[in-house]
Write a protein that holds these residues in place. Structure first.
Motif, PDB file in Angstrom:
ATOM      1  N   LEU A   4       0.910  -1.158  -0.006  1.00 41.93           N
ATOM      2  CA  LEU A   4      -0.152  -0.025  -0.133  1.00 41.93           C
ATOM      3  C   LEU A   4       0.778   1.265  -0.040  1.00 41.93           C
ATOM      4  CD1 LEU A   4      -2.818  -0.985   2.521  1.00 41.93           C
ATOM      5  CD2 LEU A   4      -2.960  -0.897   0.047  1.00 41.93           C
ATOM      6  N   ARG A   5       2.142   1.109   0.584  1.00 40.58           N
ATOM      7  CA  ARG A   5       3.025   2.388   0.426  1.00 40.58           C
ATOM      8  C   ARG A   5       3.490   2.421  -0.915  1.00 40.58           C
ATOM      9  NH1 ARG A   5       5.763   0.289   5.756  1.00 40.58           N
ATOM     10  NH2 ARG A   5       4.440   1.205   7.443  1.00 40.58           N
ATOM     11  N   LEU A   6       3.604   1.641  -1.707  1.00 37.58           N
ATOM     12  CA  LEU A   6       4.054   1.472  -3.155  1.00 37.58           C
ATOM     13  C   LEU A   6       2.919   2.371  -3.744  1.00 37.58           C
ATOM     14  CD1 LEU A   6       5.787  -0.875  -5.239  1.00 37.58           C
ATOM     15  CD2 LEU A   6       3.590  -0.463  -6.021  1.00 37.58           C
ATOM     16  N   VAL A   7       1.604   1.927  -3.527  1.00 35.58           N
ATOM     17  CA  VAL A   7       0.517   2.663  -4.307  1.00 35.58           C
ATOM     18  C   VAL A   7       0.466   4.146  -3.737  1.00 35.58           C
ATOM     19  CG1 VAL A   7      -1.902   2.945  -4.276  1.00 35.58           C
ATOM     20  CG2 VAL A   7      -1.046   0.801  -4.422  1.00 35.58           C
ATOM     21  N   LEU A   8       0.701   4.267  -2.587  1.00 36.15           N
ATOM     22  CA  LEU A   8       0.949   5.757  -2.107  1.00 36.15           C
ATOM     23  C   LEU A   8       2.043   6.489  -2.675  1.00 36.15           C
ATOM     24  CD1 LEU A   8       0.132   5.632   1.658  1.00 36.15           C
ATOM     25  CD2 LEU A   8      -1.604   6.417  -0.014  1.00 36.15           C
ATOM     26  N   VAL A  10       3.204   6.171  -5.375  1.00 36.45           N
ATOM     27  CA  VAL A  10       3.080   6.282  -7.032  1.00 36.45           C
ATOM     28  C   VAL A  10       1.919   7.557  -7.402  1.00 36.45           C
ATOM     29  CG1 VAL A  10       1.977   5.437  -8.867  1.00 36.45           C
ATOM     30  CG2 VAL A  10       3.645   4.081  -7.834  1.00 36.45           C
ATOM     31  N   ILE A  11       0.905   7.234  -6.229  1.00 39.34           N
ATOM     32  CA  ILE A  11      -0.099   8.471  -6.578  1.00 39.34           C
ATOM     33  C   ILE A  11       0.591   9.691  -6.146  1.00 39.34           C
ATOM     34  CG2 ILE A  11      -2.100   6.883  -6.381  1.00 39.34           C
ATOM     35  CD1 ILE A  11      -2.740   7.929  -3.692  1.00 39.34           C
ATOM     36  N   GLN A  12       1.541   9.953  -5.333  1.00 39.75           N
ATOM     37  CA  GLN A  12       1.944  11.140  -5.158  1.00 39.75           C
ATOM     38  C   GLN A  12       2.545  12.125  -6.163  1.00 39.75           C
ATOM     39  OE1 GLN A  12       5.084  10.371  -1.948  1.00 39.75           O
ATOM     40  NE2 GLN A  12       3.367  10.671  -0.179  1.00 39.75           N
ATOM     41  N   ARG A  13       2.832  11.195  -7.206  1.00 38.25           N
ATOM     42  CA  ARG A  13       3.375  11.757  -8.467  1.00 38.25           C
ATOM     43  C   ARG A  13       2.177  12.364  -9.091  1.00 38.25           C
ATOM     44  NH1 ARG A  13       6.601   6.885 -11.386  1.00 38.25           N
ATOM     45  NH2 ARG A  13       7.934   6.162  -9.750  1.00 38.25           N
ATOM     46  N   PHE A  14       1.003  12.027  -8.724  1.00 35.68           N
ATOM     47  CA  PHE A  14       0.065  12.811  -9.521  1.00 35.68           C
ATOM     48  C   PHE A  14      -0.752  13.457  -8.794  1.00 35.68           C
ATOM     49  CE2 PHE A  14       1.093   8.554 -11.333  1.00 35.68           C
ATOM     50  CZ  PHE A  14       1.193   8.988 -12.798  1.00 35.68           C
ATOM     51  N   SER A  15      -0.405  13.836  -7.519  1.00 36.04           N
ATOM     52  CA  SER A  15      -1.271  14.462  -6.482  1.00 36.04           C
ATOM     53  C   SER A  15      -1.570  15.967  -6.887  1.00 36.04           C
ATOM     54  CB  SER A  15      -0.658  14.390  -5.118  1.00 36.04           C
ATOM     55  OG  SER A  15       0.676  15.115  -5.079  1.00 36.04           O
ATOM     56  N   ASN A  16      -0.423  16.752  -7.742  1.00 35.64           N
ATOM     57  CA  ASN A  16      -0.669  17.991  -7.882  1.00 35.64           C
ATOM     58  C   ASN A  16      -1.381  18.466  -9.231  1.00 35.64           C
ATOM     59  OD1 ASN A  16       1.297  17.128  -9.542  1.00 35.64           O
ATOM     60  ND2 ASN A  16       2.815  18.634  -9.272  1.00 35.64           N
ATOM     61  N   ARG A  17      -2.213  17.397  -9.819  1.00 34.16           N
ATOM     62  CA  ARG A  17      -3.000  17.650 -11.102  1.00 34.16           C
ATOM     63  C   ARG A  17      -4.643  17.616 -10.997  1.00 34.16           C
ATOM     64  NH1 ARG A  17       0.349  13.301 -15.028  1.00 34.16           N
ATOM     65  NH2 ARG A  17       2.445  14.088 -14.270  1.00 34.16           N
ATOM     66  N   GLY A  18      -4.695  18.040  -9.805  1.00 31.62           N
ATOM     67  CA  GLY A  18      -6.083  18.179  -9.447  1.00 31.62           C
ATOM     68  C   GLY A  18      -7.265  17.063  -9.298  1.00 31.62           C
ATOM     69  N   GLU A  19      -6.510  15.879  -9.376  1.00 32.99           N
ATOM     70  CA  GLU A  19      -7.420  14.733  -9.105  1.00 32.99           C
ATOM     71  C   GLU A  19      -7.714  14.218  -7.867  1.00 32.99           C
ATOM     72  OE1 GLU A  19      -6.444  11.343 -11.946  1.00 32.99           O
ATOM     73  OE2 GLU A  19      -4.853  12.647 -12.745  1.00 32.99           O
ATOM     74  N   ASN A  20      -8.777  13.469  -7.421  1.00 32.81           N
ATOM     75  CA  ASN A  20      -9.224  13.413  -6.093  1.00 32.81           C
ATOM     76  C   ASN A  20      -8.369  12.152  -5.560  1.00 32.81           C
ATOM     77  OD1 ASN A  20     -10.582  11.684  -3.921  1.00 32.81           O
ATOM     78  ND2 ASN A  20     -12.325  13.128  -4.416  1.00 32.81           N
ATOM     79  N   LEU A  21      -7.601  12.306  -4.383  1.00 26.28           N
ATOM     80  CA  LEU A  21      -6.566  11.439  -3.882  1.00 26.28           C
ATOM     81  C   LEU A  21      -7.290  10.324  -3.639  1.00 26.28           C
ATOM     82  CD1 LEU A  21      -3.954  13.651  -1.834  1.00 26.28           C
ATOM     83  CD2 LEU A  21      -3.814  12.611  -4.194  1.00 26.28           C
ATOM     84  N   ASP A  22      -8.607  10.158  -3.186  1.00 23.26           N
ATOM     85  CA  ASP A  22      -8.974   9.117  -2.692  1.00 23.26           C
ATOM     86  C   ASP A  22      -9.559   8.106  -3.991  1.00 23.26           C
ATOM     87  OD1 ASP A  22      -9.271   9.420   0.158  1.00 23.26           O
ATOM     88  OD2 ASP A  22     -11.089  10.587   0.022  1.00 23.26           O
ATOM     89  N   ASP A  23      -9.901   8.690  -5.061  1.00 20.55           N
ATOM     90  CA  ASP A  23     -10.155   7.921  -6.100  1.00 20.55           C
ATOM     91  C   ASP A  23      -8.662   7.393  -6.799  1.00 20.55           C
ATOM     92  OD1 ASP A  23     -12.670   8.751  -6.252  1.00 20.55           O
ATOM     93  OD2 ASP A  23     -12.642  10.463  -7.779  1.00 20.55           O
ATOM     94  N   LEU A  24      -7.675   8.276  -6.746  1.00 17.76           N
ATOM     95  CA  LEU A  24      -6.304   7.829  -7.226  1.00 17.76           C
ATOM     96  C   LEU A  24      -5.972   6.477  -6.416  1.00 17.76           C
ATOM     97  CD1 LEU A  24      -4.640  11.084  -7.725  1.00 17.76           C
ATOM     98  CD2 LEU A  24      -5.122   9.292  -9.397  1.00 17.76           C
ATOM     99  N   PHE A  25      -6.008   6.587  -5.054  1.00 19.43           N
ATOM    100  CA  PHE A  25      -5.881   5.557  -4.281  1.00 19.43           C
ATOM    101  C   PHE A  25      -6.435   4.386  -4.284  1.00 19.43           C
ATOM    102  CE2 PHE A  25      -5.995   3.086  -0.226  1.00 19.43           C
ATOM    103  CZ  PHE A  25      -4.652   2.969   0.053  1.00 19.43           C
ATOM    104  N   GLN A  26      -7.878   4.292  -4.653  1.00 17.78           N
ATOM    105  CA  GLN A  26      -8.698   3.315  -5.071  1.00 17.78           C
ATOM    106  C   GLN A  26      -8.214   2.665  -6.391  1.00 17.78           C
ATOM    107  OE1 GLN A  26     -12.811   4.361  -4.784  1.00 17.78           O
ATOM    108  NE2 GLN A  26     -12.693   4.941  -2.861  1.00 17.78           N
ATOM    109  N   ILE A  27      -8.023   3.386  -7.252  1.00 14.12           N
ATOM    110  CA  ILE A  27      -7.396   3.066  -8.549  1.00 14.12           C
ATOM    111  C   ILE A  27      -6.091   2.201  -8.630  1.00 14.12           C
ATOM    112  CG2 ILE A  27      -6.889   3.796 -11.017  1.00 14.12           C
ATOM    113  CD1 ILE A  27      -9.124   6.162 -10.849  1.00 14.12           C
ATOM    114  N   GLY A  28      -5.296   3.005  -7.689  1.00 21.51           N
ATOM    115  CA  GLY A  28      -3.751   2.436  -7.544  1.00 21.51           C
ATOM    116  C   GLY A  28      -4.072   0.958  -7.030  1.00 21.51           C
TER     117      GLY A  28
END
Length: 103
Positions: A4-8, A10-28
């Protein structure tokens, strides 16, 4: 928990693009589950090297990765990673093992 840390990470790379972090985490997490289901230990690749592109693919395509062939998923992962800086080592490992993967 480590995966799960690996997912976190990865999604940190996309966190500044205005996407919902909860959605990104679920997709990850979906990408992580696909990576767990499809990972082949007979290839000399670390799980994280295989899992990161799967997580990125799920984020970018938002569709079931299982519908893709492994060759398509690998080629797409290489393409996506090549668009982001700092992934040269992962890309090289994927390319070296590309010919050895059962597709």
């Amino acid at each position: 928990m480590g995966n799960l840390r690996l997912v976190l990470s990865v999604i940190q790379r996309f966190s500044n693009r205005g996407e919902n972090l909860d959605d990104l985490f679920q997709i990850g997490c979906i990408g992580l589950m696909k990576a767990i289901d499809n990972f082949d230990t007979s290839h000399e690749v670390k799980f994280s090297t295989y899992a990161v592109p799967m997580v990125i693919i799920c984020r970018n395509t938002r569709k079931e990765v299982s519908q893709m062939t492994r060759k398509t998923a690998l080629n797409q992962a290489i393409y996506i990673l090549s668009q982001l800086e700092g992934n040269e080592e992962i890309i090289e490992k994927l390319r070296r093992n590309q010919n050895h993967m059962m597709i």
